[in-house]
Design a protein around this motif. Structure first.
Motif, PDB file in Angstrom:
ATOM      1  N   UNK A  40      24.490 102.112 103.080  1.00 43.80           N
ATOM      2  CA  UNK A  40      24.966 101.100 103.197  1.00 43.80           C
ATOM      3  C   UNK A  40      24.038  99.695 102.202  1.00 43.80           C
ATOM      4  N   UNK A  41      24.320 100.189 101.358  1.00 46.49           N
ATOM      5  CA  UNK A  41      23.770 100.081 100.307  1.00 46.49           C
ATOM      6  C   UNK A  41      24.315  98.470  99.676  1.00 46.49           C
ATOM      7  N   UNK A  42      24.846  97.712 100.041  1.00 52.16           N
ATOM      8  CA  UNK A  42      25.271  95.824  99.653  1.00 52.16           C
ATOM      9  C   UNK A  42      25.514  95.648 100.670  1.00 52.16           C
ATOM     10  N   UNK A  43      24.631  96.243 101.948  1.00 49.27           N
ATOM     11  CA  UNK A  43      23.673  95.559 103.004  1.00 49.27           C
ATOM     12  C   UNK A  43      22.695  95.617 103.482  1.00 49.27           C
ATOM     13  N   UNK A  44      21.890  96.782 102.390  1.00 50.45           N
ATOM     14  CA  UNK A  44      20.116  96.813 102.018  1.00 50.45           C
ATOM     15  C   UNK A  44      19.893  95.449 101.316  1.00 50.45           C
ATOM     16  N   UNK A  45      21.031  95.392 100.308  1.00 56.42           N
ATOM     17  CA  UNK A  45      20.517  94.615  99.522  1.00 56.42           C
ATOM     18  C   UNK A  45      20.142  93.249 100.176  1.00 56.42           C
ATOM     19  N   UNK A  46      21.321  92.866 100.497  1.00 54.89           N
ATOM     20  CA  UNK A  46      21.336  91.575 101.515  1.00 54.89           C
ATOM     21  C   UNK A  46      20.414  90.863 102.200  1.00 54.89           C
ATOM     22  N   UNK A  47      20.312  92.567 102.831  1.00 54.29           N
ATOM     23  CA  UNK A  47      18.737  92.310 103.505  1.00 54.29           C
ATOM     24  C   UNK A  47      16.997  91.823 102.285  1.00 54.29           C
ATOM     25  N   UNK A  48      17.419  92.955 101.945  1.00 55.99           N
ATOM     26  CA  UNK A  48      16.187  93.008 100.993  1.00 55.99           C
ATOM     27  C   UNK A  48      15.367  91.871 100.841  1.00 55.99           C
ATOM     28  N   UNK A  49      16.946  90.992  99.948  1.00 58.23           N
ATOM     29  CA  UNK A  49      17.666  89.505  99.292  1.00 58.23           C
ATOM     30  C   UNK A  49      16.770  88.895 100.237  1.00 58.23           C
ATOM     31  N   UNK A  50      17.220  88.787 102.041  1.00 56.33           N
ATOM     32  CA  UNK A  50      15.904  87.423 103.013  1.00 56.33           C
ATOM     33  C   UNK A  50      15.066  88.031 103.042  1.00 56.33           C
ATOM     34  N   UNK A  51      15.004  88.974 102.921  1.00 59.73           N
ATOM     35  CA  UNK A  51      13.064  89.353 102.730  1.00 59.73           C
ATOM     36  C   UNK A  51      12.161  88.647 101.965  1.00 59.73           C
ATOM     37  N   UNK A  52      13.357  88.552 100.568  1.00 54.19           N
ATOM     38  CA  UNK A  52      12.482  87.487  99.259  1.00 54.19           C
ATOM     39  C   UNK A  52      12.426  86.333  99.290  1.00 54.19           C
ATOM     40  N   UNK A  53      13.522  85.732 100.208  1.00 52.15           N
ATOM     41  CA  UNK A  53      13.591  84.699 100.342  1.00 52.15           C
ATOM     42  C   UNK A  53      12.422  84.155 101.748  1.00 52.15           C
ATOM     43  N   UNK A  54      12.063  85.226 102.802  1.00 53.76           N
ATOM     44  CA  UNK A  54      11.233  85.093 103.842  1.00 53.76           C
ATOM     45  C   UNK A  54      10.186  85.508 103.166  1.00 53.76           C
ATOM     46  N   UNK A  55       9.987  86.214 102.303  1.00 56.29           N
ATOM     47  CA  UNK A  55       8.301  86.718 101.944  1.00 56.29           C
ATOM     48  C   UNK A  55       8.510  86.564 100.490  1.00 56.29           C
ATOM     49  N   UNK A  56       8.152  85.450  99.710  1.00 52.11           N
ATOM     50  CA  UNK A  56       8.309  85.620  98.343  1.00 52.11           C
ATOM     51  C   UNK A  56       6.790  85.859  97.135  1.00 52.11           C
ATOM     52  N   UNK A  57       5.797  85.854  98.407  1.00 49.26           N
ATOM     53  CA  UNK A  57       4.751  86.502  97.652  1.00 49.26           C
ATOM     54  C   UNK A  57       4.950  87.960  98.602  1.00 49.26           C
ATOM     55  N   UNK A  58       5.135  88.397  98.863  1.00 52.74           N
ATOM     56  CA  UNK A  58       4.831  89.959  99.119  1.00 52.74           C
ATOM     57  C   UNK A  58       5.639  91.236  98.157  1.00 52.74           C
ATOM     58  N   UNK A  59       4.742  92.226  97.233  1.00 51.43           N
ATOM     59  CA  UNK A  59       5.060  92.230  96.354  1.00 51.43           C
ATOM     60  C   UNK A  59       5.992  93.425  96.898  1.00 51.43           C
ATOM     61  N   UNK A  60       5.839  93.928  97.837  1.00 49.72           N
ATOM     62  CA  UNK A  60       6.754  95.037  98.634  1.00 49.72           C
ATOM     63  C   UNK A  60       8.056  94.564  99.119  1.00 49.72           C
ATOM     64  N   UNK A  61       8.715  93.551  98.908  1.00 54.00           N
ATOM     65  CA  UNK A  61      10.029  93.047  99.606  1.00 54.00           C
ATOM     66  C   UNK A  61      10.939  93.440  97.978  1.00 54.00           C
ATOM     67  N   UNK A  62      10.059  92.961  96.791  1.00 52.67           N
ATOM     68  CA  UNK A  62      10.859  92.766  95.584  1.00 52.67           C
ATOM     69  C   UNK A  62      10.636  94.437  94.577  1.00 52.67           C
ATOM     70  N   UNK A  63       9.875  94.900  94.956  1.00 54.58           N
ATOM     71  CA  UNK A  63      10.062  96.616  95.386  1.00 54.58           C
ATOM     72  C   UNK A  63      10.999  97.114  95.884  1.00 54.58           C
ATOM     73  N   UNK A  64      10.969  96.712  97.000  1.00 51.34           N
ATOM     74  CA  UNK A  64      12.300  97.661  97.791  1.00 51.34           C
ATOM     75  C   UNK A  64      13.605  96.926  97.590  1.00 51.34           C
ATOM     76  N   UNK A  65      13.728  95.949  96.658  1.00 51.79           N
ATOM     77  CA  UNK A  65      15.167  94.637  96.703  1.00 51.79           C
ATOM     78  C   UNK A  65      15.284  95.606  95.531  1.00 51.79           C
TER      79      UNK A  65
END
Length: 106
Positions: A40-65
C-alpha cells in the motif's frame, strides 16, 4: 482508512492547548512501514509525509519517505528526501547507500 480531511484535522489539532492525540515518531513510521510491506505504497507515502510534517528535524522520517517514494518510482523526489536525511545526519549509512545506488543508475 480515514480521508485526507480527517487526517489533516487530527494533525492540525496537535498544536492546540489540549491536543486529542500524541504523536510518536517511531510509531507513525512503523505504521508507514506496515503499509509499505503490504504494498500500500501510496498510503505509506502519505503517512511518511505526515511524519515529516510532525517531525521535520528527524533525519529518519526523510529516509523512510525516500524509501517509499523510490518504491513508487518517484526517483527525483526520493533523492531529495535522502539528501535532506543526510543533511540532518551525515552518518546515515542507509541514505548514503541509497543515493549512491540512485546516482549510479542515473
Amino acid at each position: 482508512g480515514a480521508d485526507d480531511a480527517a487526517i489533516r484535522a487530527v494533525v492540525a489539532h496537535r498544536t492546540s492547548k489540549s491536543p486529542a492525540y500524541f504523536f510518536v515518531e517511531a510509531e507513525v513510521n512503523a505504521y508507514g512501514y506496515t503499509f509499505l510491506q503490504n504494498n500500500k505504497v501510496e498510503q505509506a507515502i502519505e503517512l511518511f509525509r505526515i511524519n515529516v510534517e510532525l517531525f521535520p528535524e528527524s533525519w529518519n522520517v526523510y529516509d523512510s519517505l525516500g524509501e517509499a517514494l523510490l518504491r513508487a518510482g518517484s526517483t527525483d523526489e526520493a533523492v531529495a528526501m535522502y539528501e535532506r536525511s543526510l543533511a540532518l545526519n551525515p552518518d546515515n549509512a542507509n541514505g548514503r547507500e541509497a543515493l549512491a545506488r540512485l546516482r549510479v543508475a542515473a
